[in-house]
Design a protein around this motif. Structure first.
Motif, PDB file in Angstrom:
ATOM      1  N   GLY A 164       0.799  -1.227   0.000  1.00 24.19           N
ATOM      2  CA  GLY A 164       0.000   0.000   0.000  1.00 24.19           C
ATOM      3  C   GLY A 164       0.825   1.266   0.000  1.00 24.19           C
ATOM      4  O   GLY A 164       2.056   1.245   0.043  1.00 24.19           O
ATOM      5  N   ASP A 169      -4.540   3.593   4.322  1.00 20.41           N
ATOM      6  CA  ASP A 169      -4.508   2.183   3.941  1.00 20.41           C
ATOM      7  C   ASP A 169      -3.186   1.511   4.288  1.00 20.41           C
ATOM      8  O   ASP A 169      -2.937   0.383   3.885  1.00 20.41           O
ATOM      9  CB  ASP A 169      -4.782   2.037   2.440  1.00 20.41           C
ATOM     10  N   SER A 170      -2.358   2.206   5.012  1.00 17.46           N
ATOM     11  CA  SER A 170      -1.090   1.645   5.432  1.00 17.46           C
ATOM     12  C   SER A 170      -1.241   1.189   6.887  1.00 17.46           C
ATOM     13  O   SER A 170      -1.102   1.973   7.817  1.00 17.46           O
ATOM     14  CB  SER A 170       0.003   2.707   5.292  1.00 17.46           C
ATOM     15  N   ARG A 190     -11.236  -1.436   5.038  1.00 13.61           N
ATOM     16  CA  ARG A 190      -9.993  -1.502   4.248  1.00 13.61           C
ATOM     17  C   ARG A 190      -9.551  -2.941   4.001  1.00 13.61           C
ATOM     18  O   ARG A 190      -8.891  -3.232   3.013  1.00 13.61           O
ATOM     19  CB  ARG A 190      -8.854  -0.802   4.987  1.00 13.61           C
TER      20      ARG A 190
END
Length: 156
Positions: free
Chosen positions: A40, A46-47, A97
């Motif tokens: 990502g 999104d990390s 996510r």
């Protein structure tokens, strides 16, 4: 029998740091393949550690399929209780996510007629854990702007 060990991390903060994945594929104690990298966009929402964990597993399963090992007996090892319990159906997948990666892993998992996933203590997952740290440090070396950001955040 094929054994897969996978791991993920997100540093220096989780979520929002640099998420890295790693996996190791073994047969009869010998390493067939290992891989690691960034999962990502660094420093994004999104990390996360869980994104990294699922990315590691998805990449490992993709490698097994691509190398015609899906019909072997496969044992997956992870020190992530969350991932193991979600894949075993004991925990629900709540994080939006994660859902796309979770679905991807389920689709890949369906290609394996004889697969088990097992939780192992971190000590038994050292090689994959070490590779996630190599991925993280390599990413910092290759991206000075990331290193500068990490150092600024550490100073507060």
């Amino acid at each position: 029998m094929i054994e897969v060990y996978f791991d993920g991390l997100c540093q220096p903060i989780n979520p929002g740091g640099i998420a890295c994945y790693a996996f190791v594929v073994k047969s009869n104690g010998k390493t067939l393949h290992r891989d690691y990298g960034v999962a990502g966009e660094p420093f994004s929402k999104d990390s996360t550690n869980n994104i990294a964990e699922y990315t590691a597993l998805a990449k490992a399963l993709e490698w097994l399929v691509a190398n015609n090992l899906a019909f072997d007996k496969v044992e997956i090892h992870s020190d992530s209780q969350l991932v193991v319990n979600q894949l075993e159906g004991n925990y629900k997948v709540k994080a939006k996510r994660i859902v796309p990666l979770y679905r991807k892993v389920l689709l890949l998992k369906a290609k394996f007629p004889d697969m088990k996933i097992k939780w192992v203590p971190r000590e038994q997952n050292r090689e994959a854990d070490r590779l996630t740290n190599i991925a993280y440090n390599k990413t910092l070396r290759e991206n000075p702007e990331y290193l500068n950001r990490v150092l600024k955040e550490e100073k507060g």
